[in-house]
Scaffold this motif. Structure first.
Motif, PDB file in Angstrom:
ATOM      1  N   LYS A 107       0.838  -1.201   0.000  1.00 19.70           N
ATOM      2  CA  LYS A 107       0.000   0.000   0.000  1.00 19.70           C
ATOM      3  C   LYS A 107       0.874   1.253   0.000  1.00 19.70           C
ATOM      4  O   LYS A 107       0.623   2.207  -0.731  1.00 19.70           O
ATOM      5  N   ALA A 108       1.887   1.273   0.830  1.00 16.77           N
ATOM      6  CA  ALA A 108       2.772   2.431   0.912  1.00 16.77           C
ATOM      7  C   ALA A 108       3.530   2.615  -0.398  1.00 16.77           C
ATOM      8  O   ALA A 108       3.704   3.742  -0.881  1.00 16.77           O
ATOM      9  N   SER A 109       3.952   1.541  -1.008  1.00 15.49           N
ATOM     10  CA  SER A 109       4.687   1.608  -2.272  1.00 15.49           C
ATOM     11  C   SER A 109       3.817   2.162  -3.384  1.00 15.49           C
ATOM     12  O   SER A 109       4.274   2.983  -4.190  1.00 15.49           O
ATOM     13  N   ALA A 110       2.552   1.732  -3.451  1.00 14.63           N
ATOM     14  CA  ALA A 110       1.644   2.240  -4.479  1.00 14.63           C
ATOM     15  C   ALA A 110       1.412   3.735  -4.301  1.00 14.63           C
ATOM     16  O   ALA A 110       1.370   4.488  -5.287  1.00 14.63           O
ATOM     17  N   ALA A 111       1.273   4.185  -3.074  1.00 15.72           N
ATOM     18  CA  ALA A 111       1.065   5.619  -2.814  1.00 15.72           C
ATOM     19  C   ALA A 111       2.288   6.425  -3.221  1.00 15.72           C
ATOM     20  O   ALA A 111       2.166   7.490  -3.839  1.00 15.72           O
ATOM     21  N   VAL A 112       3.473   5.929  -2.936  1.00 15.40           N
ATOM     22  CA  VAL A 112       4.703   6.632  -3.290  1.00 15.40           C
ATOM     23  C   VAL A 112       4.886   6.656  -4.803  1.00 15.40           C
ATOM     24  O   VAL A 112       5.289   7.675  -5.380  1.00 15.40           O
ATOM     25  N   ALA A 114       2.508   6.587  -7.111  1.00 16.76           N
ATOM     26  CA  ALA A 114       1.556   7.538  -7.679  1.00 16.76           C
ATOM     27  C   ALA A 114       2.037   8.966  -7.469  1.00 16.76           C
ATOM     28  O   ALA A 114       1.945   9.806  -8.372  1.00 16.76           O
ATOM     29  N   GLU A 115       2.569   9.254  -6.289  1.00 13.66           N
ATOM     30  CA  GLU A 115       3.063  10.600  -6.020  1.00 13.66           C
ATOM     31  C   GLU A 115       4.274  10.927  -6.899  1.00 13.66           C
ATOM     32  O   GLU A 115       4.410  12.043  -7.400  1.00 13.66           O
ATOM     33  N   GLN A 118       3.009  11.824 -10.337  1.00  9.41           N
ATOM     34  CA  GLN A 118       2.407  13.154 -10.313  1.00  9.41           C
ATOM     35  C   GLN A 118       3.489  14.237 -10.308  1.00  9.41           C
ATOM     36  O   GLN A 118       3.379  15.246 -11.013  1.00  9.41           O
ATOM     37  N   THR A 136      -4.417  14.214  -9.550  1.00  4.79           N
ATOM     38  CA  THR A 136      -4.797  13.121  -8.660  1.00  4.79           C
ATOM     39  C   THR A 136      -4.670  11.762  -9.329  1.00  4.79           C
ATOM     40  O   THR A 136      -4.929  10.745  -8.705  1.00  4.79           O
ATOM     41  N   THR A 138      -3.301   8.263 -11.062  1.00  2.00           N
ATOM     42  CA  THR A 138      -2.296   7.288 -10.629  1.00  2.00           C
ATOM     43  C   THR A 138      -1.631   6.601 -11.815  1.00  2.00           C
ATOM     44  O   THR A 138      -0.674   5.860 -11.637  1.00  2.00           O
ATOM     45  N   LYS A 192     -12.862  10.391  -7.913  1.00  2.00           N
ATOM     46  CA  LYS A 192     -13.111   9.968  -6.534  1.00  2.00           C
ATOM     47  C   LYS A 192     -14.165   8.912  -6.574  1.00  2.00           C
ATOM     48  O   LYS A 192     -14.272   7.985  -5.962  1.00  2.00           O
TER      49      LYS A 192
END
Length: 192
Positions: A107-112, A114-115, A118, A136, A138, A192
């Motif tokens: 989960k943390a890897s996917a968030a990083v 995506a950021e 961006q 926003t 991904t 969203k």
């Protein structure tokens, strides 16, 4: 419910039936209560003695004592709940613990990731820090569409002040800039 000797249950009070007229019984008549003797009523003491004053300070102290008792019980239960949680964690096998850690790391890897995408899209297209909040997506395709919408919004408008709504003009059709803004907002809502 009170009962009458001849009529059965008594009816509700008069305010339930405003169309009835009630007449008080004459003292000494048949079925009426006996008339009170004025000489005897003057000599009898009042029915209820005056109430003793309430000790509010004692009531307050009692309430504080109960409050502290329940607070202590809550603290004791918190310690027991923590012990229970620790025991539940010990019951998990090492494989289950590793799977939980892996899921959290993914989960943390996917968030990083995506950021990072961006930030790359923002840097490559000259998106400002304030505009960066609109990114926003991904995936690269989502980000390209959002960047295009942001750059369209940034382009100078050829519409007059009246069409832009600044002077309150009577233009019924929305301007291209308003359409673009509506599309950008709709894309963000649909995401969203």
């Amino acid at each position: 419910m009170p009962y009458s000797r001849h009529l059965g249950p008594l009816t509700p009070p008069a305010w339930h039936r405003p169309w009835f007229r009630y007449i008080d019984a004459v003292p000494g008549a048949e079925g009426a209560p006996p008339a009170p003797d004025p000489a005897q009523s003057a000599q009898t003491p009042p029915a209820d003695p005056p109430a003793e004053p309430v000790d509010y300070k004692a009531k307050y102290e009692e309430a504080i004592g109960h409050s502290r008792q329940w607070e202590q019980r809550a603290k004791d239960n918190k310690a027991k709940a923590d012990k229970f949680d620790a025991a539940e964690q010990e019951k998990l096998s090492e494989i289950e613990k590793a799977n939980l850690r892996i899921a959290d790391a993914e989960k943390a890897s996917a968030a990083v990731a995506a950021e990072l995408l961006q930030l790359k899209a923002a840097n490559a297209n000259g998106i400002t820090k304030d505009e960066r909040a609109l990114l926003t997506g991904t995936t690269e395709d989502e980000l390209k569409a959002q960047v295009a919408a942001i750059l369209k919004l940034r382009a100078p408008s050829t519409a007059s002040a009246q069409d832009a709504g600044i002077t309150g003009g009577g233009s019924a059709a929305p301007t291209s800039r308003a359409k673009t803004l509506a599309e950008a907002v709709a894309a963000r809502i649909n995401k969203k």
